[in-house]
Design a protein around this motif. Structure first.
Motif, PDB file in Angstrom:
ATOM      1  N   ARG A  17       0.820  -1.223   0.000  1.00 29.94           N
ATOM      2  CA  ARG A  17       0.000   0.000   0.000  1.00 29.94           C
ATOM      3  C   ARG A  17       0.851   1.270   0.000  1.00 29.94           C
ATOM      4  NH1 ARG A  17      -5.333  -1.260   0.684  1.00 29.94           N
ATOM      5  NH2 ARG A  17      -5.751  -3.362   1.405  1.00 29.94           N
ATOM      6  N   LYS A  18       1.896   1.256  -0.799  1.00 26.29           N
ATOM      7  CA  LYS A  18       2.801   2.402  -0.888  1.00 26.29           C
ATOM      8  C   LYS A  18       2.642   3.134  -2.218  1.00 26.29           C
ATOM      9  CE  LYS A  18       4.781   1.665   3.055  1.00 26.29           C
ATOM     10  NZ  LYS A  18       4.379   2.489   4.192  1.00 26.29           N
ATOM     11  N   LEU A  19       1.494   2.941  -2.874  1.00 25.09           N
ATOM     12  CA  LEU A  19       1.283   3.660  -4.124  1.00 25.09           C
ATOM     13  C   LEU A  19      -0.164   4.096  -4.280  1.00 25.09           C
ATOM     14  CD1 LEU A  19      -0.172   1.441  -6.168  1.00 25.09           C
ATOM     15  CD2 LEU A  19       2.164   0.688  -6.481  1.00 25.09           C
ATOM     16  N   VAL A  20      -0.350   5.061  -5.170  1.00 22.87           N
ATOM     17  CA  VAL A  20      -1.667   5.604  -5.471  1.00 22.87           C
ATOM     18  C   VAL A  20      -1.816   5.578  -6.987  1.00 22.87           C
ATOM     19  CG1 VAL A  20      -3.167   7.609  -5.223  1.00 22.87           C
ATOM     20  CG2 VAL A  20      -1.410   7.183  -3.525  1.00 22.87           C
ATOM     21  N   THR A  21      -3.002   5.202  -7.480  1.00 22.49           N
ATOM     22  CA  THR A  21      -3.205   5.209  -8.931  1.00 22.49           C
ATOM     23  C   THR A  21      -4.365   6.114  -9.283  1.00 22.49           C
ATOM     24  OG1 THR A  21      -4.823   3.431  -9.098  1.00 22.49           O
ATOM     25  CG2 THR A  21      -2.510   2.776  -8.965  1.00 22.49           C
ATOM     26  N   GLY A  22      -4.378   6.533 -10.530  1.00 16.87           N
ATOM     27  CA  GLY A  22      -5.457   7.399 -10.998  1.00 16.87           C
ATOM     28  C   GLY A  22      -5.013   8.848 -10.973  1.00 16.87           C
ATOM     29  N   GLU A  23      -5.309   9.546 -12.049  1.00 12.67           N
ATOM     30  CA  GLU A  23      -4.821  10.909 -12.244  1.00 12.67           C
ATOM     31  C   GLU A  23      -5.117  11.853 -11.073  1.00 12.67           C
ATOM     32  OE1 GLU A  23      -5.536  14.559 -15.352  1.00 12.67           O
ATOM     33  OE2 GLU A  23      -6.051  12.534 -15.988  1.00 12.67           O
ATOM     34  N   GLU A  24      -6.382  11.917 -10.651  1.00 15.48           N
ATOM     35  CA  GLU A  24      -6.746  12.857  -9.588  1.00 15.48           C
ATOM     36  C   GLU A  24      -6.030  12.558  -8.271  1.00 15.48           C
ATOM     37  OE1 GLU A  24      -8.215  15.736  -9.999  1.00 15.48           O
ATOM     38  OE2 GLU A  24      -8.241  15.129 -12.100  1.00 15.48           O
ATOM     39  N   LEU A  25      -6.037  11.276  -7.879  1.00 15.16           N
ATOM     40  CA  LEU A  25      -5.388  10.889  -6.618  1.00 15.16           C
ATOM     41  C   LEU A  25      -3.890  11.133  -6.659  1.00 15.16           C
ATOM     42  CD1 LEU A  25      -7.355   7.599  -5.867  1.00 15.16           C
ATOM     43  CD2 LEU A  25      -7.481   9.748  -4.612  1.00 15.16           C
ATOM     44  N   VAL A  26      -3.280  10.828  -7.811  1.00  7.36           N
ATOM     45  CA  VAL A  26      -1.839  11.038  -7.964  1.00  7.36           C
ATOM     46  C   VAL A  26      -1.507  12.527  -7.842  1.00  7.36           C
ATOM     47  CG1 VAL A  26       0.052  10.999  -9.648  1.00  7.36           C
ATOM     48  CG2 VAL A  26      -1.348   8.946  -9.277  1.00  7.36           C
ATOM     49  N   LEU A  27      -2.277  13.373  -8.532  1.00 12.20           N
ATOM     50  CA  LEU A  27      -2.012  14.821  -8.472  1.00 12.20           C
ATOM     51  C   LEU A  27      -2.206  15.351  -7.054  1.00 12.20           C
ATOM     52  CD1 LEU A  27      -3.555  15.987 -11.867  1.00 12.20           C
ATOM     53  CD2 LEU A  27      -1.143  15.684 -11.285  1.00 12.20           C
ATOM     54  N   LYS A  28      -3.159  14.779  -6.331  1.00 13.15           N
ATOM     55  CA  LYS A  28      -3.390  15.183  -4.944  1.00 13.15           C
ATOM     56  C   LYS A  28      -2.161  14.853  -4.090  1.00 13.15           C
ATOM     57  CE  LYS A  28      -6.495  13.527  -1.708  1.00 13.15           C
ATOM     58  NZ  LYS A  28      -7.747  12.791  -1.511  1.00 13.15           N
ATOM     59  N   GLU A  29      -1.596  13.657  -4.302  1.00 17.98           N
ATOM     60  CA  GLU A  29      -0.400  13.256  -3.560  1.00 17.98           C
ATOM     61  C   GLU A  29       0.784  14.158  -3.916  1.00 17.98           C
ATOM     62  OE1 GLU A  29      -0.216  10.990  -1.077  1.00 17.98           O
ATOM     63  OE2 GLU A  29      -2.358  10.699  -1.353  1.00 17.98           O
TER      64      GLU A  29
END
Length: 101
Positions: A17-29
């Motif tokens: 659980r050390k990654l995020v996928t999807g454009e919106e979530l990634v940009l938020k991170e």
């Protein structure tokens, strides 16, 4: 045909659980400052590429282009993924090393 080592490593990061996928979530991170490395598929839409690359250069987050969305998705055991953010420094460093070999 065997897959490159980074593919299974990305799967490991997903299970941890050390990654995020999807454009919106990634940009938020990226905005939050918790994204350590962005993996962007080379076949992403131009608009998406521009948005992600601009945001990453502004926030000084490294980006690596990956061959295609199918490979990215398969690596984490999901459907096609266009952009993935690694949120852990250790995973990001190792992934960068594997990709830059």
């Amino acid at each position: 045909m065997s897959q490159p080592p980074w593919v299974s490593f990305l799967g490991l990061a997903a299970r941890a659980r050390k990654l995020v996928t999807g454009e919106e979530l990634v940009l938020k991170e990226v905005r939050r400052g918790s994204a350590r490395l962005i993996l962007l598929s080379a076949d992403a839409a131009e608009q998406t590429k521009k948005k992600v690359l601009d945001k990453c250069s502004y926030y000084n987050v490294p980006v690596r282009l990956i061959a295609d969305r199918k490979t990215l998705g398969q690596a984490i055991g999901k459907a096609e993924r266009v952009v993935i953010a690694l949120t852990d420094e250790g995973f990001a460093k190792k992934m960068t090393a594997l990709l830059d070999q």
